[in-house]
Write a protein that holds these residues in place. Structure first.
Motif, PDB file in Angstrom:
ATOM      1  N   THR A   1       0.837  -1.198   0.000  1.00  0.00           N
ATOM      2  CA  THR A   1       0.000   0.000   0.000  1.00  0.00           C
ATOM      3  C   THR A   1       0.871   1.247   0.000  1.00  0.00           C
ATOM      4  O   THR A   1       1.755   1.392   0.833  1.00  0.00           O
ATOM      5  CB  THR A   1      -0.914   0.012   1.241  1.00  0.00           C
ATOM      6  OG1 THR A   1      -1.611  -1.224   1.315  1.00  0.00           O
ATOM      7  CG2 THR A   1      -1.902   1.168   1.182  1.00  0.00           C
ATOM      8  N   ILE A   2       0.587   2.149  -0.927  1.00  0.00           N
ATOM      9  CA  ILE A   2       1.250   3.459  -0.978  1.00  0.00           C
ATOM     10  C   ILE A   2       0.388   4.487  -0.261  1.00  0.00           C
ATOM     11  O   ILE A   2       0.872   5.303   0.506  1.00  0.00           O
ATOM     12  CB  ILE A   2       1.472   3.910  -2.440  1.00  0.00           C
ATOM     13  CG1 ILE A   2       2.434   2.972  -3.159  1.00  0.00           C
ATOM     14  CG2 ILE A   2       1.979   5.350  -2.479  1.00  0.00           C
ATOM     15  CD1 ILE A   2       2.552   3.254  -4.649  1.00  0.00           C
ATOM     16  N   ASP A   3      -0.913   4.440  -0.536  1.00  0.00           N
ATOM     17  CA  ASP A   3      -1.827   5.429   0.025  1.00  0.00           C
ATOM     18  C   ASP A   3      -3.190   4.781   0.215  1.00  0.00           C
ATOM     19  O   ASP A   3      -3.614   3.963  -0.607  1.00  0.00           O
ATOM     20  CB  ASP A   3      -1.947   6.632  -0.920  1.00  0.00           C
ATOM     21  CG  ASP A   3      -2.803   7.743  -0.329  1.00  0.00           C
ATOM     22  OD1 ASP A   3      -2.443   8.263   0.741  1.00  0.00           O
ATOM     23  OD2 ASP A   3      -3.832   8.086  -0.946  1.00  0.00           O
ATOM     24  N   LEU A   4      -3.849   5.149   1.294  1.00  0.00           N
ATOM     25  CA  LEU A   4      -5.184   4.634   1.571  1.00  0.00           C
ATOM     26  C   LEU A   4      -6.046   5.781   2.069  1.00  0.00           C
ATOM     27  O   LEU A   4      -5.693   6.452   3.040  1.00  0.00           O
ATOM     28  CB  LEU A   4      -5.128   3.528   2.632  1.00  0.00           C
ATOM     29  CG  LEU A   4      -6.458   2.907   3.037  1.00  0.00           C
ATOM     30  CD1 LEU A   4      -7.058   2.115   1.873  1.00  0.00           C
ATOM     31  CD2 LEU A   4      -6.265   2.004   4.245  1.00  0.00           C
ATOM     32  N   ARG A   5      -7.143   6.010   1.377  1.00  0.00           N
ATOM     33  CA  ARG A   5      -8.104   7.024   1.808  1.00  0.00           C
ATOM     34  C   ARG A   5      -9.379   6.303   2.220  1.00  0.00           C
ATOM     35  O   ARG A   5      -9.897   5.469   1.476  1.00  0.00           O
ATOM     36  CB  ARG A   5      -8.431   7.996   0.685  1.00  0.00           C
ATOM     37  CG  ARG A   5      -9.493   9.000   1.122  1.00  0.00           C
ATOM     38  CD  ARG A   5     -10.019   9.840  -0.005  1.00  0.00           C
ATOM     39  NE  ARG A   5     -11.214  10.496   0.416  1.00  0.00           N
ATOM     40  CZ  ARG A   5     -11.259  11.701   0.979  1.00  0.00           C
ATOM     41  NH1 ARG A   5     -10.149  12.365   1.178  1.00  0.00           N
ATOM     42  NH2 ARG A   5     -12.407  12.236   1.338  1.00  0.00           N
ATOM     43  N   VAL A   6      -9.868   6.626   3.415  1.00  0.00           N
ATOM     44  CA  VAL A   6     -11.085   6.001   3.930  1.00  0.00           C
ATOM     45  C   VAL A   6     -12.096   7.092   4.256  1.00  0.00           C
ATOM     46  O   VAL A   6     -11.765   8.065   4.938  1.00  0.00           O
ATOM     47  CB  VAL A   6     -10.802   5.170   5.199  1.00  0.00           C
ATOM     48  CG1 VAL A   6     -12.092   4.584   5.753  1.00  0.00           C
ATOM     49  CG2 VAL A   6      -9.789   4.073   4.906  1.00  0.00           C
ATOM     50  N   ASP A   7     -13.314   6.919   3.767  1.00  0.00           N
ATOM     51  CA  ASP A   7     -14.429   7.788   4.130  1.00  0.00           C
ATOM     52  C   ASP A   7     -15.416   6.954   4.924  1.00  0.00           C
ATOM     53  O   ASP A   7     -15.964   5.977   4.408  1.00  0.00           O
ATOM     54  CB  ASP A   7     -15.100   8.362   2.875  1.00  0.00           C
ATOM     55  CG  ASP A   7     -14.224   9.388   2.183  1.00  0.00           C
ATOM     56  OD1 ASP A   7     -14.000  10.453   2.783  1.00  0.00           O
ATOM     57  OD2 ASP A   7     -13.759   9.113   1.069  1.00  0.00           O
ATOM     58  N   TYR A   8     -15.603   7.339   6.187  1.00  0.00           N
ATOM     59  CA  TYR A   8     -16.535   6.640   7.071  1.00  0.00           C
ATOM     60  C   TYR A   8     -17.910   7.286   6.899  1.00  0.00           C
ATOM     61  O   TYR A   8     -18.100   8.453   7.229  1.00  0.00           O
ATOM     62  CB  TYR A   8     -16.065   6.747   8.523  1.00  0.00           C
ATOM     63  CG  TYR A   8     -14.708   6.118   8.730  1.00  0.00           C
ATOM     64  CD1 TYR A   8     -14.591   4.771   9.010  1.00  0.00           C
ATOM     65  CD2 TYR A   8     -13.531   6.875   8.635  1.00  0.00           C
ATOM     66  CE1 TYR A   8     -13.347   4.174   9.194  1.00  0.00           C
ATOM     67  CE2 TYR A   8     -12.298   6.297   8.823  1.00  0.00           C
ATOM     68  CZ  TYR A   8     -12.205   4.958   9.101  1.00  0.00           C
ATOM     69  OH  TYR A   8     -10.972   4.377   9.287  1.00  0.00           O
ATOM     70  N   VAL A   9     -18.859   6.532   6.362  1.00  0.00           N
ATOM     71  CA  VAL A   9     -20.165   7.066   5.999  1.00  0.00           C
ATOM     72  C   VAL A   9     -21.168   6.910   7.140  1.00  0.00           C
ATOM     73  O   VAL A   9     -21.931   7.829   7.433  1.00  0.00           O
ATOM     74  CB  VAL A   9     -20.694   6.372   4.715  1.00  0.00           C
ATOM     75  CG1 VAL A   9     -22.052   6.901   4.327  1.00  0.00           C
ATOM     76  CG2 VAL A   9     -19.702   6.541   3.576  1.00  0.00           C
ATOM     77  N   ARG A  10     -21.166   5.735   7.769  1.00  0.00           N
ATOM     78  CA  ARG A  10     -22.093   5.442   8.869  1.00  0.00           C
ATOM     79  C   ARG A  10     -21.357   4.683   9.955  1.00  0.00           C
ATOM     80  O   ARG A  10     -20.345   4.042   9.688  1.00  0.00           O
ATOM     81  CB  ARG A  10     -23.252   4.573   8.373  1.00  0.00           C
ATOM     82  CG  ARG A  10     -24.222   5.316   7.480  1.00  0.00           C
ATOM     83  CD  ARG A  10     -25.437   4.439   7.151  1.00  0.00           C
ATOM     84  NE  ARG A  10     -26.301   5.133   6.226  1.00  0.00           N
ATOM     85  CZ  ARG A  10     -26.154   5.122   4.916  1.00  0.00           C
ATOM     86  NH1 ARG A  10     -25.182   4.434   4.366  1.00  0.00           N
ATOM     87  NH2 ARG A  10     -26.982   5.782   4.142  1.00  0.00           N
ATOM     88  N   PRO A  11     -21.888   4.700  11.161  1.00  0.00           N
ATOM     89  CA  PRO A  11     -21.266   3.904  12.235  1.00  0.00           C
ATOM     90  C   PRO A  11     -21.238   2.419  11.853  1.00  0.00           C
ATOM     91  O   PRO A  11     -22.169   1.900  11.239  1.00  0.00           O
ATOM     92  CB  PRO A  11     -22.189   4.120  13.436  1.00  0.00           C
ATOM     93  CG  PRO A  11     -22.901   5.402  13.145  1.00  0.00           C
ATOM     94  CD  PRO A  11     -23.039   5.460  11.648  1.00  0.00           C
TER      95      PRO A  11
END
Length: 152
Positions: free
Chosen positions: A98-108
């Motif tokens: 992994t070079i880069d990881l973007r995470v968007d948390y939408v709901r619990p």
């Protein structure tokens, strides 16, 4: 060794021999160069918000990263020459990361089972990009992400 045999062996390796994924209970359920899937069950050790009983964001990020890595590795395997030795294949897979990881948390993160899928956005000779989504067993989107991986 055929590509499908190699993919089966790598899937089994990831399910049984990577301690952190094993601890989390993450299982590779689909290992394919077009789409991958990993699943894990709720367990109390994965709580990130105890009063609300919500999945820890690190478990979510790990599942997304694992699914992205799986689809990327499967894609690399499918593009390999068929006459590579086992050592050459292992060496090439060991260089993936992994070079880069973007995470968007939408709901619990609530549910009994979490299903994470990944697809390829771009796969080049050195870098590949995957799009991942995590849902619970009811199909509710919990998080999505984009991962960039070194493959060469």
């Amino acid at each position: 060794m055929t590509h499908s045999t190699l993919i089966d062996q790598l899937s089994a390796f990831m399910n049984e021999r990577i301690p952190f994924q094993k601890y989390l209970g993450i299982k590779v359920t689909k290992f394919d160069g077009q789409e991958s899937e990993v699943r894990f069950q709720w367990k109390d050790e994965l709580v990130g918000n105890a009063p609300m009983q919500i999945l820890h964001g690190g478990a979510t990020a790990t599942a997304l990263d694992t699914a992205g890595g799986v689809v990327i590795m499967a894609s690399v395997i499918e593009r390999m020459e068929k006459n590579l030795s086992a050592e050459e294949i292992v060496e090439r897979m060991a260089r993936c990361g992994t070079i880069d990881l973007r995470v968007d948390y939408v709901r619990p993160g609530r549910g009994n089972e979490f299903i994470t899928t990944a697809t390829i956005i771009r796969s080049g000779s050195r870098v590949a990009v995957a799009r991942m989504e995590m849902h619970n067993e009811d199909g509710m989107l919990i998080a999505f992400g984009t991962g960039t991986y070194i493959v060469g």
